[in-house]
Design a protein around this motif. Sequence first.
Motif, PDB file in Angstrom:
ATOM      1  N   THR A  50      15.527  -0.119   0.803  1.00  0.00           N
ATOM      2  CA  THR A  50      14.698  -1.191   0.275  1.00  0.00           C
ATOM      3  C   THR A  50      13.312  -1.100   0.900  1.00  0.00           C
ATOM      4  O   THR A  50      13.149  -0.576   2.003  1.00  0.00           O
ATOM      5  CB  THR A  50      15.311  -2.569   0.557  1.00  0.00           C
ATOM      6  N   LYS A  51      12.346  -1.627   0.191  1.00  0.00           N
ATOM      7  CA  LYS A  51      10.961  -1.544   0.651  1.00  0.00           C
ATOM      8  C   LYS A  51      10.772  -2.230   2.004  1.00  0.00           C
ATOM      9  O   LYS A  51      10.017  -1.750   2.850  1.00  0.00           O
ATOM     10  CB  LYS A  51      10.051  -2.204  -0.388  1.00  0.00           C
ATOM     11  N   ASN A  52      11.463  -3.344   2.211  1.00  0.00           N
ATOM     12  CA  ASN A  52      11.256  -4.066   3.460  1.00  0.00           C
ATOM     13  C   ASN A  52      11.942  -3.408   4.654  1.00  0.00           C
ATOM     14  O   ASN A  52      11.809  -3.877   5.776  1.00  0.00           O
ATOM     15  CB  ASN A  52      11.674  -5.532   3.327  1.00  0.00           C
ATOM     16  N   ALA A  53      12.658  -2.292   4.449  1.00  0.00           N
ATOM     17  CA  ALA A  53      13.252  -1.550   5.561  1.00  0.00           C
ATOM     18  C   ALA A  53      12.243  -0.610   6.202  1.00  0.00           C
ATOM     19  O   ALA A  53      12.514  -0.033   7.254  1.00  0.00           O
ATOM     20  CB  ALA A  53      14.464  -0.756   5.086  1.00  0.00           C
ATOM     21  N   ILE A  54      11.082  -0.455   5.583  1.00  0.00           N
ATOM     22  CA  ILE A  54      10.053   0.430   6.119  1.00  0.00           C
ATOM     23  C   ILE A  54       9.210  -0.364   7.113  1.00  0.00           C
ATOM     24  O   ILE A  54       8.683  -1.426   6.796  1.00  0.00           O
ATOM     25  CB  ILE A  54       9.197   1.013   4.986  1.00  0.00           C
ATOM     26  N   THR A  94       5.820   3.179  11.872  1.00  0.00           N
ATOM     27  CA  THR A  94       5.046   4.156  11.120  1.00  0.00           C
ATOM     28  C   THR A  94       3.707   4.399  11.804  1.00  0.00           C
ATOM     29  O   THR A  94       3.281   5.544  11.961  1.00  0.00           O
ATOM     30  CB  THR A  94       4.833   3.680   9.671  1.00  0.00           C
ATOM     31  N   ASP A  95       3.050   3.324  12.240  1.00  0.00           N
ATOM     32  CA  ASP A  95       1.756   3.484  12.927  1.00  0.00           C
ATOM     33  C   ASP A  95       1.935   4.163  14.285  1.00  0.00           C
ATOM     34  O   ASP A  95       1.031   4.851  14.752  1.00  0.00           O
ATOM     35  CB  ASP A  95       1.072   2.134  13.096  1.00  0.00           C
ATOM     36  N   ALA A  96       3.077   3.947  14.936  1.00  0.00           N
ATOM     37  CA  ALA A  96       3.298   4.559  16.247  1.00  0.00           C
ATOM     38  C   ALA A  96       3.517   6.067  16.103  1.00  0.00           C
ATOM     39  O   ALA A  96       3.030   6.844  16.932  1.00  0.00           O
ATOM     40  CB  ALA A  96       4.505   3.926  16.929  1.00  0.00           C
ATOM     41  N   ILE A 107       6.560   7.902   6.372  1.00  0.00           N
ATOM     42  CA  ILE A 107       6.947   6.581   6.860  1.00  0.00           C
ATOM     43  C   ILE A 107       8.116   6.691   7.832  1.00  0.00           C
ATOM     44  O   ILE A 107       8.739   7.745   7.974  1.00  0.00           O
ATOM     45  CB  ILE A 107       7.323   5.631   5.690  1.00  0.00           C
ATOM     46  N   VAL A 108       8.400   5.568   8.479  1.00  0.00           N
ATOM     47  CA  VAL A 108       9.558   5.428   9.371  1.00  0.00           C
ATOM     48  C   VAL A 108      10.249   4.127   8.984  1.00  0.00           C
ATOM     49  O   VAL A 108       9.602   3.098   8.827  1.00  0.00           O
ATOM     50  CB  VAL A 108       9.133   5.356  10.851  1.00  0.00           C
ATOM     51  N   THR A 109      11.567   4.182   8.832  1.00  0.00           N
ATOM     52  CA  THR A 109      12.304   2.957   8.532  1.00  0.00           C
ATOM     53  C   THR A 109      12.538   2.182   9.825  1.00  0.00           C
ATOM     54  O   THR A 109      12.356   2.712  10.924  1.00  0.00           O
ATOM     55  CB  THR A 109      13.659   3.255   7.869  1.00  0.00           C
ATOM     56  N   ALA A 110      12.970   0.949   9.691  1.00  0.00           N
ATOM     57  CA  ALA A 110      13.239   0.110  10.856  1.00  0.00           C
ATOM     58  C   ALA A 110      14.357   0.692  11.716  1.00  0.00           C
ATOM     59  O   ALA A 110      14.418   0.442  12.918  1.00  0.00           O
ATOM     60  CB  ALA A 110      13.596  -1.303  10.417  1.00  0.00           C
ATOM     61  N   SER A 163       0.812  -1.225   0.000  1.00  0.00           N
ATOM     62  CA  SER A 163       0.000   0.000   0.000  1.00  0.00           C
ATOM     63  C   SER A 163       0.845   1.274   0.000  1.00  0.00           C
ATOM     64  O   SER A 163       0.283   2.365   0.022  1.00  0.00           O
ATOM     65  CB  SER A 163      -0.933   0.007   1.203  1.00  0.00           C
ATOM     66  N   LEU A 164       2.166   1.152  -0.002  1.00  0.00           N
ATOM     67  CA  LEU A 164       3.013   2.344  -0.001  1.00  0.00           C
ATOM     68  C   LEU A 164       2.818   3.133  -1.294  1.00  0.00           C
ATOM     69  O   LEU A 164       2.716   2.549  -2.368  1.00  0.00           O
ATOM     70  CB  LEU A 164       4.483   1.955   0.154  1.00  0.00           C
TER      71      LEU A 164
END
Length: 105
Positions: free
Chosen positions: A87-91, A96-98, A56-59, A49-50
């Motif tokens: 990379t997409k999976n670093a998000i 992000t929800d917090a 956003i916030v990365t890991a 859904s990005l």
Amino acid sequence: MPSILLQAAGGGSLFTNGFFMIAMLVVLIFFMIIPQRKKAKEQASFMDSLEKGKEIVTASGILGRIDKIEDKIVTINVGNKTYIRVTKNAISKELTDAIYPPATD
């Protein structure tokens, strides 16, 4: 006499031991594996859904706004025309929800 006590305290049957092993396996699946799968599905749907402009916030904790998405690489604007590529999976969905809670109607 001691051998009688050892036989009495020796333990249950194969059925009883097998039952407890199966019960432990069911508890393990119910409390660990199923929630982990659910969490992975939520993260995958979040990544799908990005879109451009989404905050956003990365890991690793980097805050930014999505500027461009190219397959599995996302370019993030972190301020004053400063861009980073991740990379997409670093998000991270949780972070992000917090920080940017979803709007409720």
